[in-house]
Design a protein around this motif. Structure first.
Motif, mmCIF file in Angstrom:
data_model
loop_
_atom_site.group_PDB
_atom_site.id
_atom_site.type_symbol
_atom_site.label_atom_id
_atom_site.label_comp_id
_atom_site.label_asym_id
_atom_site.label_seq_id
_atom_site.Cartn_x
_atom_site.Cartn_y
_atom_site.Cartn_z
ATOM 1 N N ARG A 1 0.998 -0.989 -0.317
ATOM 2 C CA ARG A 1 0.103 -0.095 -0.444
ATOM 3 C C ARG A 1 0.378 1.537 0.056
ATOM 4 O O ARG A 1 2.163 0.935 -0.129
ATOM 5 C CB ARG A 1 -0.714 -0.087 1.078
ATOM 6 C CG ARG A 1 -0.736 -0.152 2.561
ATOM 7 C CD ARG A 1 -1.350 -0.302 3.604
ATOM 8 N NE ARG A 1 -0.090 -0.188 4.877
ATOM 9 C CZ ARG A 1 0.336 -1.070 5.307
ATOM 10 N NH1 ARG A 1 -0.031 -1.789 4.868
ATOM 11 N NH2 ARG A 1 0.510 -0.828 6.550
ATOM 12 N N ALA A 2 0.172 2.406 -0.139
ATOM 13 C CA ALA A 2 1.032 3.668 -0.125
ATOM 14 C C ALA A 2 1.584 4.310 1.279
ATOM 15 O O ALA A 2 0.356 3.787 2.325
ATOM 16 C CB ALA A 2 0.075 4.494 -1.043
ATOM 17 N N GLN A 3 2.177 3.906 2.044
ATOM 18 C CA GLN A 3 3.211 4.236 3.341
ATOM 19 C C GLN A 3 4.301 5.562 3.263
ATOM 20 O O GLN A 3 5.022 5.487 2.244
ATOM 21 C CB GLN A 3 3.301 3.529 4.028
ATOM 22 C CG GLN A 3 4.169 2.218 3.627
ATOM 23 C CD GLN A 3 4.060 0.735 4.693
ATOM 24 O OE1 GLN A 3 4.597 1.092 5.024
ATOM 25 N NE2 GLN A 3 3.783 -0.241 3.346
ATOM 26 N N THR A 4 4.552 5.787 4.330
ATOM 27 C CA THR A 4 6.286 5.871 4.693
ATOM 28 C C THR A 4 6.794 5.251 4.987
ATOM 29 O O THR A 4 6.100 5.101 6.622
ATOM 30 C CB THR A 4 5.575 7.668 5.304
ATOM 31 O OG1 THR A 4 5.130 8.849 3.848
ATOM 32 C CG2 THR A 4 6.866 8.663 5.253
ATOM 33 N N VAL A 5 8.082 5.551 4.828
ATOM 34 C CA VAL A 5 8.993 4.238 6.237
ATOM 35 C C VAL A 5 10.024 5.455 6.946
ATOM 36 O O VAL A 5 10.553 5.826 5.919
ATOM 37 C CB VAL A 5 9.166 3.311 5.613
ATOM 38 C CG1 VAL A 5 8.649 2.828 4.873
ATOM 39 C CG2 VAL A 5 9.624 3.890 4.133
ATOM 40 N N ASN A 6 10.742 5.219 7.670
ATOM 41 C CA ASN A 6 11.990 6.101 7.926
ATOM 42 C C ASN A 6 12.944 4.997 7.787
ATOM 43 O O ASN A 6 12.862 4.095 8.614
ATOM 44 C CB ASN A 6 11.582 6.563 9.432
ATOM 45 C CG ASN A 6 10.357 7.485 9.585
ATOM 46 O OD1 ASN A 6 10.035 8.522 8.147
ATOM 47 N ND2 ASN A 6 9.174 7.512 10.567
ATOM 48 N N VAL A 7 13.802 5.541 8.054
ATOM 49 C CA VAL A 7 15.224 4.678 7.456
ATOM 50 C C VAL A 7 16.503 5.210 8.938
ATOM 51 O O VAL A 7 16.933 6.343 8.632
ATOM 52 C CB VAL A 7 16.165 4.641 6.173
ATOM 53 C CG1 VAL A 7 17.198 3.794 6.214
ATOM 54 C CG2 VAL A 7 15.087 3.760 5.437
ATOM 55 N N TYR A 8 17.127 4.220 9.963
ATOM 56 C CA TYR A 8 17.912 4.580 10.749
ATOM 57 C C TYR A 8 18.907 4.253 10.384
ATOM 58 O O TYR A 8 19.123 2.878 10.366
ATOM 59 C CB TYR A 8 17.208 4.445 12.247
ATOM 60 C CG TYR A 8 15.701 5.261 12.094
ATOM 61 C CD1 TYR A 8 15.938 6.817 13.360
ATOM 62 C CD2 TYR A 8 14.262 5.508 12.190
ATOM 63 C CE1 TYR A 8 14.470 7.294 13.375
ATOM 64 C CE2 TYR A 8 13.215 5.380 12.343
ATOM 65 C CZ TYR A 8 13.233 6.810 12.940
ATOM 66 O OH TYR A 8 11.985 7.530 13.351
ATOM 67 N N SER A 9 19.797 4.739 10.629
ATOM 68 C CA SER A 9 21.554 4.372 11.205
ATOM 69 C C SER A 9 21.460 3.008 13.075
ATOM 70 O O SER A 9 20.126 3.828 13.235
ATOM 71 C CB SER A 9 22.482 4.934 11.334
ATOM 72 O OG SER A 9 22.069 6.030 12.975
ATOM 73 N N LEU A 10 21.652 2.155 12.589
ATOM 74 C CA LEU A 10 22.184 1.085 13.681
ATOM 75 C C LEU A 10 22.313 1.968 14.917
ATOM 76 O O LEU A 10 21.838 1.863 16.616
ATOM 77 C CB LEU A 10 23.057 0.496 14.068
ATOM 78 C CG LEU A 10 23.361 -0.448 12.887
ATOM 79 C CD1 LEU A 10 23.773 -1.706 13.076
ATOM 80 C CD2 LEU A 10 21.583 -1.251 12.468
#
Length: 841
Positions: free
Chosen positions: A794-803
């Motif tokens: 589906r359409a959605q927002t994702v966040n990418v974090y460093s460890l």
């Protein structure tokens, strides 16, 4: 280039001086003193024209006798209706005056009337070449009447004779100067059982002065036994025996003297006594071309001397200056060579060859030819570049001279033709001796130069053809060192190394058949078995050249190296020359069952390996049904050379009831492991749409002990924008059970037309995150080629974090596959209903 001679015919009387026949000269004495059987081939008797059906004229052991003419019985000639006719030449032709022929005739059957003996021209080819004909017919008393005809209308004598009785007949041919009768005014006469001692009778028994049909002979040079008729049941022709034929220029010459002929005049005949020989081939300046002239001579007093003049615009040479008498009289092919030195485009190169012998009329033949400058190429690379500029119709009509030095890397025979692979510092080339031009047994290490070639190009691959003999090698025993390459290097430089000797190290072997897909054992050369080598993500097929000694050997699992000729312009095929080119351990016996232990060393599939064979459709071949592949099953397909994304070709599928492409992908020596993830990628270009779902994907897992799994993701339809390249990427997870293959297939429905290129099926990195996530996350991620792929439901927002918890990217995803560019490293991905760890590398 076919070496043919085109002859311009000149009138014989204009080309040669006319010999004079002396008074009373006997020109033929024929008693048929030959071996019983076929007359043809004995005593100069030759079949007339091209007749072949029926019974030939025979020599029989039953001669004829007649008082004061012939009493010593020998052999005779027999004839019948319907069969090949035979003629024999006189010692020299007669052009004017009178000519007489006497013979004994005994007929066993006569019919409605036809001729059986005749005068003829110098080389009679049929009845139109015959004039002055002896006829016989049955009269109302069932007796024989003999007749004579200049051409076709016989005049018969009233004298009648019994069957099986011997009769002496004399025929006289009188040449009359041409008048307004259109050269149809010669006179022929017939005398039957004349009194020999009283000389020529004042009144013939029959005379023919017909001037309505058939032009007179300009010269009489032969006599013929004619078996007239068109079928075995012919109703007009007689059957009988002929003996004791005499031909003379006077009546007395038939019956006086010993019957020995005077010393015949020596003659030299070249081909058809043409004054000019036109060389029909286009010759090239600086090259030598061998030809022959057919020499036939008769009654020579010694050998023939051959003299060649000084050519205009070239050299004409021969190693022979004489022809032996016996050779010339048996028929001899005189060899000579033409080497043009300047251009002569309009048959204005010329030379004379003169043939002379004691007592014979000298014969002079003038050769003429057209010559041109041949296009030259100094290297193989330059040659291929020039060939690539040709239109397909010009391939076999254009020749080149490869002037640089090349080295033979392989020589073998295929279908009776010598095949050579040669190379220089710029490339390699296959040469086929299709027309048997080459006279040397070339071998590996021979160095050659100045090769005359034509060429053709098929699916990007060049094949050259020898158009002249290459001659002796410049040197022999030269070292031949293969270029050591990776399969990736070879594919990236396919055109450069096509035809070259290459070496690839540390490879594994794979095998498949069209029927069963991936197989685990087989022998080189097995019918229907396709053998490949694999190195990392790249593969190449193994070609079996004719005569290769490794055919029949077990295919090994791997090889330390494979050496061979690169036979594809795409760099995707290698042909080992012999078993010595495959550095491997050839073990006999049964191999362990692959796939039973996927964790066994050597059975792993590396991350990133492309498991498709021929993924860019480089190895297709034209066939009756369209296009065929070793690795793909294709219906309604054609190769596309203009719109491509990888390599030199793509595959165009035109929609029909069963238009499709299929391939069974096996994990090499590996069983797919449940839970492994693979990325399936396809590039496509919609040429014509049928509205929706122009591409229908239909894939499935195959194996044993397979548990049920969800096939919906592998069976779907999609389309694209007309006139643009697009890509389709899917993440495929191996279901539970022992899976040993992935069945890939797609269809194009009627009304659509799609081009495909650059497919891949690659294993993805598997990472244990250590982070608990719900099962219905709605978001899958994988890394491929340094790119993070995000599959979202589906359409959605994702966040990418460093460890360490720093936000490094935020992306708004649409439903489907999305991409995100990130530096190499480990990340935490927050999206869907949880968090997962991903690795980009």
């Amino acid at each position: 280039m076919r070496k043919t001679l085109l002859f311009k015919q000149l009138a014989l009387a204009a080309a040669l001086a006319v010999p004079v026949v002396g008074n009373g000269q006997r020109l033929l004495t024929e008693d048929f003193a030959y071996t019983a059987g076929e007359l043809e081939g004995q005593g100069g008797w030759t079949r007339m024209g091209y007749s072949s059906a029926g019974t030939t004229v025979k020599v029989a052991e039953s001669g004829l006798e007649f008082a004061d003419y012939q009493t010593a019985l020998g052999n005779a000639a027999t004839f019948q209706p319907y069969g090949p006719d035979a003629y024999v030449s006189l010692s020299q032709p007669v052009y004017s005056g009178d000519l007489y022929m006497s013979t004994l005739v005994n007929l066993s059957a006569v019919q409605t009337g036809n001729f059986f003996l005749s005068f003829g021209d110098t080389e009679p080819m049929g009845s139109s070449s015959l004039k002055g004909k002896l006829y016989a017919k049955a009269n109302e008393n069932q007796k024989i009447n003999f007749g004579i005809a200049r051409n076709a209308s016989a005049v018969y004598s009233d004298k009648e004779f019994d069957l099986n009785s011997t009769v002496l007949v004399v025929m006289k041919y009188h040449f009359v100067a041409d008048t307004e009768s259109d050269n149809k005014n010669d006179i022929v006469s017939l005398y039957i059982n004349p009194t020999i001692t009283e000389g020529e009778p004042s009144t013939p028994d029959a005379v023919s002065t017909d001037n309505t049909t058939g032009t007179d002979l300009s010269a009489i040079g032969s006599i013929s036994i004619f078996q007239a008729g068109t079928k075995a049941a012919d109703t007009s022709c007689p059957t009988g025996t002929i003996d004791a034929i005499r031909v003379s220029t006077t009546w007395e010459g038939l019956f006086t003297g010993t019957g020995e002929e005077p010393t015949p005049t020596p003659t030299i005949n070249i081909e058809s006594m043409s004054g000019y020989v036109f060389i029909s081939d286009d010759l090239f300046v600086g090259m030598s071309y061998p030809y022959t002239l057919t020499v036939n001579a008769e009654n020579l007093q010694g050998d023939i001397t051959v003299t060649i003049g000084s050519a205009s615009g070239g050299e004409v040479t021969s190693e022979q200056t004489t022809i032996a008498k016996a050779d010339a009289e048996a028929g001899y092919e005189f060899p000579f060579t033409i080497k043009p030195l300047t251009t002569h485009p309009y048959q204005d190169g010329y030379e004379t060859i003169t043939f002379s012998s004691e007592g014979a009329e000298t014969v002079e033949i003038t050769l003429t030819w057209s010559s041109f400058e041949i296009p030259k190429a100094s290297t193989i690379a330059v040659l291929k570049e020039e060939i690539s500029k040709l239109n397909e119709d010009d391939y076999y009509n254009t020749q080149f001279l490869l002037t640089g030095e090349v080295t033979v890397t392989h020589a073998y025979t295929d279908g009776g033709d010598l095949n050579l692979f040669v190379e220089d510092a710029t490339g390699g080339l296959k040469i086929v001796d299709q027309y048997s031009r080459l006279t040397q047994p070339y071998t590996v290490g021979d160095k050659l130069s100045h090769l005359t070639l034509s060429a053709s190009v098929s699916f990007g691959s060049t094949t050259a053809y020898a158009e002249a003999d290459f001659g002796a090698p410049i040197s022999t025993g030269n070292e031949v060192t293969p270029a050591t390459l990776t399969l990736a290097d070879l594919k990236a430089n396919g055109s450069r190394y096509e035809g070259c000797l290459v070496k690839v190290e540390d490879v594994t072997f794979t095998m498949r058949t069209n029927e069963t897909g991936i197989v685990t054992e087989g022998k080189f050369g097995d019918d229907g078995l396709f053998v490949h080598i694999k190195q990392g993500n790249d593969s190449a097929s193994i070609d079996d050249l004719s005569g290769a000694d490794f055919v029949g050997e077990n295919v090994p699992a791997s090889a330390r190296s494979v050496t061979g000729i690169s036979t594809s312009s795409a760099g995707t095929a290698i042909a080992p020359r012999s078993l010595a080119d495959i550095d491997a351990d050839f073990e006999s016996g049964e191999d362990p069952d692959p796939g039973t232990d996927p964790d066994e060393p050597g059975n792993e599939v590396e991350v990133g390996d492309n498991l498709f064979l021929d993924p860019s459709f480089e190895n297709g071949r034209s066939s009756i049904l369209g296009v065929s592949f070793d690795d793909w099953s294709v219906t309604s397909g054609a190769l596309e050379n203009t719109l491509v994304t990888d390599g030199e070709t793509a595959l165009k599928i035109t929609g029909s009831g069963n238009a499709k492409i299929e391939q069974e992908i096996g994990a090499l020596n590996h069983t797919f492991t449940a839970g492994e993830a693979y990325a399936l990628t396809m590039h496509y270009y919609v040429v014509k749409t049928q509205g929706d779902n122009d591409i229908q994907l239909n894939c499935a897992w195959g194996g044993v002990d397979v548990e049920a799994y969800d096939t919906a993701p592998l069976t779907q339809g999609f389309t694209g924008t007309v006139g643009a390249w697009e890509s389709k990427r899917m993440r495929v997870v191996v279901p539970a059970g022992r899976q040993i293959s992935f069945q890939f297939g797609l269809k194009v429905p009627s009304g659509a037309e799609v081009i495909f290129d650059d497919f891949s099926f690659r294993k993805l990195e598997s990472i244990t995150t250590g982070i608990t996530t719900p099962a219905d996350n709605g978001l899958v991620a994988w890394s491929e080629g340094g790119v993070l792929y995000l599959g979202s439901d589906r359409a959605q927002t994702v966040n990418v974090y460093s460890l360490n918890g720093v936000l490094v990217n935020r992306a708004n995803l649409s439903a489907g596959v999305n991409t995100l560019a990130l530096p190499a490293g480990a990340y935490l991905l927050q999206g869907g209903n949880g968090v997962q760890k991903v690795l980009v590398k």
